[in-house]
Design an enzyme around this catalytic site. Structure first.
Site, PDB file in Angstrom:
ATOM      1  N   LYS A 106       0.853  -1.214   0.000  1.00  0.00           N
ATOM      2  CA  LYS A 106       0.000   0.000   0.000  1.00  0.00           C
ATOM      3  C   LYS A 106       0.881   1.254   0.000  1.00  0.00           C
ATOM      4  O   LYS A 106       0.669   2.178  -0.772  1.00  0.00           O
ATOM      5  CB  LYS A 106      -0.904   0.051   1.254  1.00  0.00           C
ATOM      6  CG  LYS A 106      -1.883  -1.079   1.384  1.00  0.00           C
ATOM      7  CD  LYS A 106      -2.795  -0.890   2.586  1.00  0.00           C
ATOM      8  CE  LYS A 106      -2.109  -1.027   3.931  1.00  0.00           C
ATOM      9  NZ  LYS A 106      -1.604  -2.357   4.255  1.00  0.00           N
ATOM     10  N   ARG A 183      -9.607   1.221   8.661  1.00  0.00           N
ATOM     11  CA  ARG A 183      -9.219  -0.163   8.904  1.00  0.00           C
ATOM     12  C   ARG A 183     -10.299  -0.924   9.668  1.00  0.00           C
ATOM     13  O   ARG A 183     -10.155  -2.113   9.925  1.00  0.00           O
ATOM     14  CB  ARG A 183      -7.961  -0.143   9.746  1.00  0.00           C
ATOM     15  CG  ARG A 183      -6.781  -0.861   9.150  1.00  0.00           C
ATOM     16  CD  ARG A 183      -5.684  -0.722  10.165  1.00  0.00           C
ATOM     17  NE  ARG A 183      -4.548  -1.518   9.877  1.00  0.00           N
ATOM     18  CZ  ARG A 183      -3.456  -1.052   9.288  1.00  0.00           C
ATOM     19  NH1 ARG A 183      -3.379   0.185   8.869  1.00  0.00           N
ATOM     20  NH2 ARG A 183      -2.427  -1.834   9.130  1.00  0.00           N
ATOM     21  N   ARG A 217      11.123  -6.847   4.659  1.00  0.00           N
ATOM     22  CA  ARG A 217      11.034  -5.379   4.582  1.00  0.00           C
ATOM     23  C   ARG A 217      12.147  -4.707   5.395  1.00  0.00           C
ATOM     24  O   ARG A 217      12.430  -5.088   6.526  1.00  0.00           O
ATOM     25  CB  ARG A 217       9.665  -4.951   5.105  1.00  0.00           C
ATOM     26  CG  ARG A 217       9.431  -3.469   5.116  1.00  0.00           C
ATOM     27  CD  ARG A 217       7.993  -3.112   5.015  1.00  0.00           C
ATOM     28  NE  ARG A 217       7.145  -3.700   6.041  1.00  0.00           N
ATOM     29  CZ  ARG A 217       5.822  -3.599   6.035  1.00  0.00           C
ATOM     30  NH1 ARG A 217       5.212  -2.960   5.063  1.00  0.00           N
ATOM     31  NH2 ARG A 217       5.103  -4.159   6.983  1.00  0.00           N
ATOM     32  N   ARG A 261      11.189  -3.015  10.966  1.00  0.00           N
ATOM     33  CA  ARG A 261      10.091  -2.611  11.861  1.00  0.00           C
ATOM     34  C   ARG A 261       9.931  -3.633  12.991  1.00  0.00           C
ATOM     35  O   ARG A 261       9.988  -4.829  12.737  1.00  0.00           O
ATOM     36  CB  ARG A 261       8.785  -2.526  11.060  1.00  0.00           C
ATOM     37  CG  ARG A 261       8.514  -1.150  10.497  1.00  0.00           C
ATOM     38  CD  ARG A 261       7.354  -1.141   9.549  1.00  0.00           C
ATOM     39  NE  ARG A 261       6.110  -1.688  10.090  1.00  0.00           N
ATOM     40  CZ  ARG A 261       4.934  -1.629   9.472  1.00  0.00           C
ATOM     41  NH1 ARG A 261       4.847  -1.030   8.298  1.00  0.00           N
ATOM     42  NH2 ARG A 261       3.852  -2.139  10.001  1.00  0.00           N
ATOM     43  N   ARG A 272      -1.207  -9.738  12.698  1.00  0.00           N
ATOM     44  CA  ARG A 272      -1.731  -8.597  11.921  1.00  0.00           C
ATOM     45  C   ARG A 272      -2.604  -9.099  10.759  1.00  0.00           C
ATOM     46  O   ARG A 272      -3.632  -8.500  10.432  1.00  0.00           O
ATOM     47  CB  ARG A 272      -0.579  -7.733  11.401  1.00  0.00           C
ATOM     48  CG  ARG A 272      -0.041  -6.808  12.492  1.00  0.00           C
ATOM     49  CD  ARG A 272       1.374  -6.337  12.239  1.00  0.00           C
ATOM     50  NE  ARG A 272       1.590  -5.700  10.971  1.00  0.00           N
ATOM     51  CZ  ARG A 272       2.771  -5.694  10.327  1.00  0.00           C
ATOM     52  NH1 ARG A 272       3.820  -6.308  10.838  1.00  0.00           N
ATOM     53  NH2 ARG A 272       2.895  -5.068   9.184  1.00  0.00           N
TER      54      ARG A 272
HETATM   55  N1  ADP Z   1      -6.443   2.985  10.841  1.00  0.00           N
HETATM   56  C1  ADP Z   1      -5.834   2.350  11.867  1.00  0.00           C
HETATM   57  N2  ADP Z   1      -6.564   1.901  12.915  1.00  0.00           N
HETATM   58  C2  ADP Z   1      -5.992   1.282  13.952  1.00  0.00           C
HETATM   59  N3  ADP Z   1      -4.670   1.039  14.048  1.00  0.00           N
HETATM   60  C3  ADP Z   1      -3.886   1.465  13.030  1.00  0.00           C
HETATM   61  C4  ADP Z   1      -4.424   2.147  11.887  1.00  0.00           C
HETATM   62  N4  ADP Z   1      -3.421   2.454  11.045  1.00  0.00           N
HETATM   63  C5  ADP Z   1      -2.293   1.988  11.621  1.00  0.00           C
HETATM   64  N5  ADP Z   1      -2.562   1.392  12.813  1.00  0.00           N
HETATM   65  C6  ADP Z   1      -1.589   0.785  13.747  1.00  0.00           C
HETATM   66  O1  ADP Z   1      -0.281   0.952  13.214  1.00  0.00           O
HETATM   67  C7  ADP Z   1       0.298  -0.332  12.907  1.00  0.00           C
HETATM   68  C8  ADP Z   1       1.136  -0.209  11.660  1.00  0.00           C
HETATM   69  O2  ADP Z   1       0.308   0.159  10.579  1.00  0.00           O
HETATM   70  P1  ADP Z   1       0.766   0.004   9.058  1.00  0.00           P
HETATM   71  O3  ADP Z   1       2.102   0.616   8.879  1.00  0.00           O
HETATM   72  O4  ADP Z   1      -0.330   0.493   8.204  1.00  0.00           O
HETATM   73  O5  ADP Z   1       0.993  -1.562   8.959  1.00  0.00           O
HETATM   74  P2  ADP Z   1       0.581  -2.744   8.024  1.00  0.00           P
HETATM   75  O6  ADP Z   1       1.857  -3.144   7.369  1.00  0.00           O
HETATM   76  O7  ADP Z   1       0.105  -3.742   9.036  1.00  0.00           O
HETATM   77  O8  ADP Z   1      -0.480  -2.366   7.038  1.00  0.00           O
HETATM   78  C9  ADP Z   1      -0.871  -1.278  12.805  1.00  0.00           C
HETATM   79  O9  ADP Z   1      -0.509  -2.623  13.069  1.00  0.00           O
HETATM   80  C10 ADP Z   1      -1.810  -0.721  13.884  1.00  0.00           C
HETATM   81  O10 ADP Z   1      -1.372  -1.089  15.182  1.00  0.00           O
END
Ligand code: ADP
Length: 326
Positions: A106, A183, A217, A261, A272
């Site tokens: 994404k 989300r 990553r 990360r 996740r």
């Molecule tokens: N819209 C959201 N609602 C709730 N938690 C979020 C949201 N966006 C990000 N997070 C938190 O930040 C973390 C990292 O998000 P992100 O970088 O988008 O990871 P991913 O690779 O899982 O898509 C998520 O695992 C969650 O804990």
């Protein structure tokens, strides 16, 4: 679709007042961001509404395009019949959302499109990571949640997002590509309440590829760019397709600054993915039923996928904006 929208509009005041209440009660005044505190008595939801509205004026071409529920194949078919107008990125005010499992890409594709279309790429995951690496009051709490692979509360995410939108507003930003938000269905309902989303792109890869991608990553701690050291060569089984992806290696000046990360471990990635299937997949249905979802099965790595994504979106790559981050 009608039923969903009607039900949604009936529930709107409840969603807003519930969210306001929870944002006010679950976040103590010290936890509210300075930007929100400085907006005086403005409750978080009102702030989000105002900020989204200030950047909301979608182009008719994009709106025409996005009212349809398109698969990649359908998009190609429609375009070949000249049903979809070619989008001229200049001067457009895109309001797009990127959905997809952890590790699907994404951030990579949203940031490339952001550079191409001239709209900000807003990744809530980045906002969360910025907050947790600061010495702010939320930092400890966020670290615990993220390192368990869980979702941060809707209220905290909305506060972080409002702060980011407010900052963008002062810089004169308009439009956005949201990555990682919404989300949950509740977040999607709130977003629907505050602004019109033109298009939702749902990026897809098989789950075993996602795990390998997350484990490979790497991020440059200096420039913030994402790379990937994994060589992916997965043979399709039970009707799934073969996927090959070359590693996306960093340039020499980033090599010594690469970090992983803390939530990209096998156990946390699996959690996740589980949470995505439980909480975020219904968001796909939410937008599918509104005819805004474009499904996109990534055919491989960036060299194979990027041109195909542009084609599905009916976009031409603009020469002077090709240097989007990987
Ligand atoms: N819209 C959201 N609602 C709730 N938690 C979020 C949201 N966006 C990000 N997070 C938190 O930040 C973390 C990292 O998000 P992100 O970088 O988008 O990871 P991913 O690779 O899982 O898509 C998520 O695992 C969650 O804990």
């Amino acid at each position: 679709m009608g039923a969903l929208i009607r039900q949604n509009s009936v529930n709107r005041p409840n969603i807003i007042s519930r969210c306001r209440k929870q944002a006010e009660t679950s976040l103590s005044p010290q936890l509210l961001t300075p930007a929100l505190e400085s907006s005086n008595t403005l409750p978080p939801m009102a702030a989000v509404t105002r900020l989204f509205r200030s950047s909301a004026s979608s182009s008719s071409a994009a709106a025409y395009f996005t009212r349809r529920s398109l698969t990649t194949a359908a998009a190609t078919e429609l375009r070949s019949q000249s049903c979809i107008p070619r989008i001229d990125p200049k001067g457009r005010n895109f309001q797009w959302v990127f959905l997809g499992c952890p590790g699907v890409g994404k951030g990579t594709y949203a940031s490339r499109l952001s550079a191409l279309l001239g709209v900000p790429h807003i990744a809530t995951g980045d906002l969360v990571r910025e907050e947790l690496s600061s010495s702010g009051p939320l930092s400890k709490q966020l670290e615990e949640i993220v390192n368990q692979g869980k979702l941060v509360s809707d209220e905290i995410i909305i506060n972080l997002l409002s702060k980011r939108l407010e900052m963008g507003e002062t810089k004169g930003e308009s439009g956005f590509i949201l990555d990682g938000f919404p989300r949950t269905v509740r977040q999607a309902e709130i977003l629907t309440e505050v602004t019109d989303i033109d298009l939702v792109v749902n990026l897809k890869l098989p789950e075993n590829v996602l795990l390998e991608k997350c484990l490979g990553r790497r991020i440059c701690s200096q420039c913030g760019k994402n790379f990937n050291v994994a060589t992916i060569d997965v043979k399709g089984e039970n009707g799934t397709r073969d996927i090959s992806m070359a590693p996306l290696l960093p340039p020499p000046n980033c090599v010594s600054k690469l970090i992983t990360r803390s939530d990209d471990t096998e156990t946390i990635v699996k959690e996740r993915l589980r949470i995505y299937n439980e909480k975020s997949q219904p968001v796909e249905d939410f937008y599918r039923s509104q005819g805004k979802l474009m499904e996109f099965d990534l055919p491989g790595g960036i060299p194979e996928s990027w041109p195909k994504l542009l084609e599905a979106l009916n976009l031409d790559e603009n020469e002077d904006k090709q240097s989007a981050a990987a």
